[in-house]
Scaffold this motif. Structure first.
Motif, PDB file in Angstrom:
ATOM      1  N   LEU A 191       0.836  -1.212   0.000  1.00 17.67           N
ATOM      2  CA  LEU A 191       0.000   0.000   0.000  1.00 17.67           C
ATOM      3  C   LEU A 191       0.870   1.260   0.000  1.00 17.67           C
ATOM      4  CD1 LEU A 191      -2.719  -1.014   2.649  1.00 17.67           C
ATOM      5  CD2 LEU A 191      -2.949  -1.062   0.164  1.00 17.67           C
ATOM      6  N   GLU A 192       2.060   1.155  -0.591  1.00 23.96           N
ATOM      7  CA  GLU A 192       2.990   2.290  -0.600  1.00 23.96           C
ATOM      8  C   GLU A 192       2.389   3.528  -1.254  1.00 23.96           C
ATOM      9  OE1 GLU A 192       5.598  -1.361  -0.245  1.00 23.96           O
ATOM     10  OE2 GLU A 192       3.824  -0.777  -1.406  1.00 23.96           O
ATOM     11  N   THR A 193       1.597   3.342  -2.289  1.00 24.44           N
ATOM     12  CA  THR A 193       1.010   4.492  -2.991  1.00 24.44           C
ATOM     13  C   THR A 193      -0.036   5.226  -2.143  1.00 24.44           C
ATOM     14  OG1 THR A 193      -0.598   3.002  -4.030  1.00 24.44           O
ATOM     15  CG2 THR A 193       1.396   3.512  -5.289  1.00 24.44           C
ATOM     16  N   ALA A 194      -0.529   4.542  -1.132  1.00 25.65           N
ATOM     17  CA  ALA A 194      -1.560   5.144  -0.269  1.00 25.65           C
ATOM     18  C   ALA A 194      -0.991   5.660   1.055  1.00 25.65           C
ATOM     19  CB  ALA A 194      -2.662   4.120  -0.001  1.00 25.65           C
ATOM     20  N   HIS A 195       0.343   5.708   1.161  1.00 28.19           N
ATOM     21  CA  HIS A 195       0.965   6.110   2.421  1.00 28.19           C
ATOM     22  C   HIS A 195       0.513   7.484   2.916  1.00 28.19           C
ATOM     23  CE1 HIS A 195       4.667   3.215   2.808  1.00 28.19           C
ATOM     24  NE2 HIS A 195       3.511   2.650   3.117  1.00 28.19           N
ATOM     25  N   GLU A 196       0.380   8.436   2.004  1.00 30.90           N
ATOM     26  CA  GLU A 196      -0.026   9.786   2.423  1.00 30.90           C
ATOM     27  C   GLU A 196      -1.434   9.781   3.006  1.00 30.90           C
ATOM     28  OE1 GLU A 196       0.570  12.657  -0.628  1.00 30.90           O
ATOM     29  OE2 GLU A 196       2.754  12.449  -0.605  1.00 30.90           O
ATOM     30  N   TRP A 197      -2.313   8.979   2.420  1.00 33.38           N
ATOM     31  CA  TRP A 197      -3.688   8.881   2.943  1.00 33.38           C
ATOM     32  C   TRP A 197      -3.714   8.126   4.265  1.00 33.38           C
ATOM     33  CZ3 TRP A 197      -7.243  11.932   1.051  1.00 33.38           C
ATOM     34  CH2 TRP A 197      -7.147  12.365  -0.275  1.00 33.38           C
ATOM     35  N   ILE A 198      -2.901   7.080   4.348  1.00 34.81           N
ATOM     36  CA  ILE A 198      -2.838   6.291   5.589  1.00 34.81           C
ATOM     37  C   ILE A 198      -2.308   7.141   6.743  1.00 34.81           C
ATOM     38  CG2 ILE A 198      -1.703   4.302   6.702  1.00 34.81           C
ATOM     39  CD1 ILE A 198      -1.733   2.960   3.886  1.00 34.81           C
ATOM     40  N   SER A 199      -1.448   8.118   6.425  1.00 34.39           N
ATOM     41  CA  SER A 199      -0.873   8.972   7.474  1.00 34.39           C
ATOM     42  C   SER A 199      -1.927   9.815   8.189  1.00 34.39           C
ATOM     43  CB  SER A 199       0.198   9.895   6.885  1.00 34.39           C
ATOM     44  OG  SER A 199      -0.395  10.903   6.076  1.00 34.39           O
ATOM     45  N   ILE A 200      -3.069  10.056   7.544  1.00 34.37           N
ATOM     46  CA  ILE A 200      -4.116  10.900   8.145  1.00 34.37           C
ATOM     47  C   ILE A 200      -4.697  10.251   9.401  1.00 34.37           C
ATOM     48  CG2 ILE A 200      -6.379  11.990   7.784  1.00 34.37           C
ATOM     49  CD1 ILE A 200      -5.564  12.313   4.805  1.00 34.37           C
ATOM     50  N   PRO A 201      -5.220   8.978   9.335  1.00 32.85           N
ATOM     51  CA  PRO A 201      -5.698   8.361  10.578  1.00 32.85           C
ATOM     52  C   PRO A 201      -4.592   8.151  11.611  1.00 32.85           C
ATOM     53  CG  PRO A 201      -5.744   6.766   8.770  1.00 32.85           C
ATOM     54  CD  PRO A 201      -5.496   8.119   8.170  1.00 32.85           C
ATOM     55  N   SER A 227       2.933   5.295  21.779  1.00 31.43           N
ATOM     56  CA  SER A 227       2.649   6.136  20.604  1.00 31.43           C
ATOM     57  C   SER A 227       3.905   6.846  20.119  1.00 31.43           C
ATOM     58  CB  SER A 227       1.572   7.173  20.945  1.00 31.43           C
ATOM     59  OG  SER A 227       0.364   6.542  21.275  1.00 31.43           O
ATOM     60  N   ASN A 228       4.678   7.408  21.065  1.00 24.89           N
ATOM     61  CA  ASN A 228       5.891   8.139  20.688  1.00 24.89           C
ATOM     62  C   ASN A 228       6.980   7.227  20.151  1.00 24.89           C
ATOM     63  OD1 ASN A 228       5.185  10.853  21.191  1.00 24.89           O
ATOM     64  ND2 ASN A 228       5.378  10.535  23.380  1.00 24.89           N
ATOM     65  N   ALA A 229       6.900   5.954  20.481  1.00 23.64           N
ATOM     66  CA  ALA A 229       7.910   5.000  20.004  1.00 23.64           C
ATOM     67  C   ALA A 229       7.703   4.620  18.543  1.00 23.64           C
ATOM     68  CB  ALA A 229       7.903   3.749  20.871  1.00 23.64           C
ATOM     69  N   ILE A 230       6.460   4.680  18.056  1.00 25.43           N
ATOM     70  CA  ILE A 230       6.214   4.219  16.675  1.00 25.43           C
ATOM     71  C   ILE A 230       5.723   5.296  15.705  1.00 25.43           C
ATOM     72  CG2 ILE A 230       5.765   1.832  17.333  1.00 25.43           C
ATOM     73  CD1 ILE A 230       2.748   2.485  16.740  1.00 25.43           C
ATOM     74  N   VAL A 231       4.864   6.201  16.161  1.00 23.50           N
ATOM     75  CA  VAL A 231       4.198   7.109  15.213  1.00 23.50           C
ATOM     76  C   VAL A 231       5.154   8.094  14.540  1.00 23.50           C
ATOM     77  CG1 VAL A 231       2.374   8.836  14.903  1.00 23.50           C
ATOM     78  CG2 VAL A 231       1.978   6.851  16.364  1.00 23.50           C
ATOM     79  N   PRO A 232       6.058   8.789  15.253  1.00 32.97           N
ATOM     80  CA  PRO A 232       6.949   9.725  14.557  1.00 32.97           C
ATOM     81  C   PRO A 232       7.727   9.086  13.408  1.00 32.97           C
ATOM     82  CG  PRO A 232       7.057  10.103  16.918  1.00 32.97           C
ATOM     83  CD  PRO A 232       6.255   8.844  16.725  1.00 32.97           C
ATOM     84  N   LYS A 233       8.273   7.881  13.625  1.00 37.62           N
ATOM     85  CA  LYS A 233       9.020   7.212  12.559  1.00 37.62           C
ATOM     86  C   LYS A 233       8.090   6.801  11.428  1.00 37.62           C
ATOM     87  CE  LYS A 233      12.352   5.346  10.317  1.00 37.62           C
ATOM     88  NZ  LYS A 233      13.321   6.221   9.613  1.00 37.62           N
ATOM     89  N   ALA A 234       6.897   6.306  11.764  1.00 41.73           N
ATOM     90  CA  ALA A 234       5.931   5.910  10.723  1.00 41.73           C
ATOM     91  C   ALA A 234       5.557   7.110   9.856  1.00 41.73           C
ATOM     92  CB  ALA A 234       4.688   5.307  11.372  1.00 41.73           C
ATOM     93  N   LEU A 235       5.344   8.268  10.464  1.00 39.43           N
ATOM     94  CA  LEU A 235       4.987   9.476   9.706  1.00 39.43           C
ATOM     95  C   LEU A 235       6.152   9.941   8.838  1.00 39.43           C
ATOM     96  CD1 LEU A 235       2.892  11.488  12.329  1.00 39.43           C
ATOM     97  CD2 LEU A 235       2.061  10.127  10.413  1.00 39.43           C
ATOM     98  N   CYS A 236       7.387   9.749   9.305  1.00 40.19           N
ATOM     99  CA  CYS A 236       8.556  10.066   8.473  1.00 40.19           C
ATOM    100  C   CYS A 236       8.594   9.192   7.218  1.00 40.19           C
ATOM    101  CB  CYS A 236       9.848   9.877   9.277  1.00 40.19           C
ATOM    102  SG  CYS A 236      10.174  11.200  10.448  1.00 40.19           S
ATOM    103  N   ILE A 237       8.181   7.938   7.387  1.00 39.44           N
ATOM    104  CA  ILE A 237       8.117   7.024   6.235  1.00 39.44           C
ATOM    105  C   ILE A 237       7.009   7.463   5.279  1.00 39.44           C
ATOM    106  CG2 ILE A 237       7.627   4.641   5.505  1.00 39.44           C
ATOM    107  CD1 ILE A 237       8.783   3.743   8.248  1.00 39.44           C
ATOM    108  N   PHE A 238       5.829   7.746   5.823  1.00 39.58           N
ATOM    109  CA  PHE A 238       4.667   8.096   4.995  1.00 39.58           C
ATOM    110  C   PHE A 238       4.845   9.435   4.274  1.00 39.58           C
ATOM    111  CE2 PHE A 238       1.917   5.626   8.257  1.00 39.58           C
ATOM    112  CZ  PHE A 238       2.271   4.425   7.663  1.00 39.58           C
ATOM    113  N   TRP A 239       5.384  10.435   4.973  1.00 40.76           N
ATOM    114  CA  TRP A 239       5.448  11.794   4.426  1.00 40.76           C
ATOM    115  C   TRP A 239       6.727  12.097   3.655  1.00 40.76           C
ATOM    116  CZ3 TRP A 239       3.691  14.522   9.603  1.00 40.76           C
ATOM    117  CH2 TRP A 239       2.298  14.373   9.742  1.00 40.76           C
ATOM    118  N   PHE A 240       7.874  11.613   4.173  1.00 37.66           N
ATOM    119  CA  PHE A 240       9.166  12.013   3.603  1.00 37.66           C
ATOM    120  C   PHE A 240       9.963  10.861   3.012  1.00 37.66           C
ATOM    121  CE2 PHE A 240       8.324  14.680   7.455  1.00 37.66           C
ATOM    122  CZ  PHE A 240       7.908  15.826   6.780  1.00 37.66           C
TER     123      PHE A 240
END
Length: 312
Positions: free
Chosen positions: A22-32, A76-89
């Motif tokens: 679902l790599e193409t949907a990463h930006e949308w997945i980042s919203i939830p 939350s702080n252990a996983i979400v910041p890195k996940a958002l870096c993957i999704f956004w950047f």
């Protein structure tokens, strides 16, 4: 930017792919992801603030809620910041040391979370089944000691995992098909024998999930039996209302956790992105919903939160 100078075979790094398929949907997945992260932080910090300010909430049950809030914030702080870096950047690189550190803390917080849920079940059992002994048996000091025991257990159970991974050889493939470093997910990309890792994972699942869940089910079985024996309808409703919140929180934690652990090891026919999404839901949804559930179901806490929100 740093990803461009590194290759997947670089021995100092791993590559986290995000949600494979679902790599193409990463930006949308980042919203939830972002919404649940923000709601979770706001809810848990609000709970901590209100309990710390209100002297009447300095009771064992609310001390346990604060412990739960702290583990939720940390998870939350252990996983979400890195996940958002993957999704956004598209920043998918993580150092080996960073990966093992993230894995250690994630497992530690999860085991600690389970220990707190067991203690909460015991707390409710004593409060409902032996109310006259509650203030004698469960004091704030005793709850703090139980929390410390749970923390020591979490550290001791989590520490072998990065040590077991350190001994494994990693060859050309250093791509981890998920958003965070999880013990078995990292072990699977090794080119060595991971039998010990698999065995330890299963033993840990039994020691933590099965035993903790057995204690919780036993406690709530006795609680429900005591509730239905109550002669007072008001006491019956109050006890049932309190227990409903606890049971819902426990189902949220153990159901996806158990399913995710089993599919990680035995679910070869399940699509990879389903397993990854379930793993993320298990770590994202409880921190977001726990303060909402307890705020809605616990009248005393709800009134105190309302006192501060109405001021603003």
């Amino acid at each position: 930017m740093a990803d461009m100078n590194l290759t997947p075979s670089d021995p100092s790094i791993f590559i986290l792919t995000g949600i494979s398929g679902l790599e193409t949907a990463h930006e949308w997945i980042s919203i939830p992801f972002s919404i649940s992260y923000i709601i979770g932080l706001l809810g848990n910090f609000t709970l901590l603030f209100v309990v710390s300010k209100e002297q009447t909430l300095h009771k064992p049950m609310y001390l346990l809620l604060c412990m739960l809030a702290l583990t939720d914030i940390a998870t939350s702080n252990a996983i979400v910041p890195k996940a958002l870096c993957i999704f956004w950047f598209n920043l998918k690189v993580i150092t080996v040391g960073g990966c093992l550190t993230q894995m250690f803390f994630l497992h530690m917080f999860s085991i600690m979370h389970s220990a707190i849920l067991v203690t909460m079940a015991i707390d409710r059992y004593v409060a409902i089944c032996n109310p006259l002994r509650y203030t004698i048996f469960l004091t704030n000091a005793r709850i703090a000691k139980l929390g410390l025991v749970g923390l020591v257990r979490a550290v001791l159970f989590s520490l072998p995992m990065p040590l077991l991974l350190r001994r494994l050889p990693f060859c050309a493939n250093r791509i981890i098909p998920t958003t965070f470093c999880e013990h078995i997910a990292v072990a699977k990309i090794s080119c060595g024998d991971i039998t010990v890792n698999r065995m330890y994972g299963l033993v840990l699942m039994f020691l933590v999930m099965v035993l903790d869940l057995t204690l919780i089910v036993l406690s709530y079985g006795l609680i429900i039996r005591a509730i239905f024996r109550m002669s007072s309808k008001k006491a019956h409703e109050k006890a049932l209302n309190t227990c409903t919140a606890h049971i819902f929180v426990m189902l949220m934690h153990y159901t996806p956790s158990l399913f995710s652990n089993l599919t990680h090891r035995f679910g070869q026919g399940i699509a990879p992105h389903i397993d990854i999404i379930l793993s993320n839901l298990y770590l994202l949804v409880p921190p977001m919903l726990n303060p909402i559930i307890y705020g809605a179901k616990t009248k005393e806490l709800r009134n105190k939160v309302g006192k501060y929100t109405s001021r603003s």
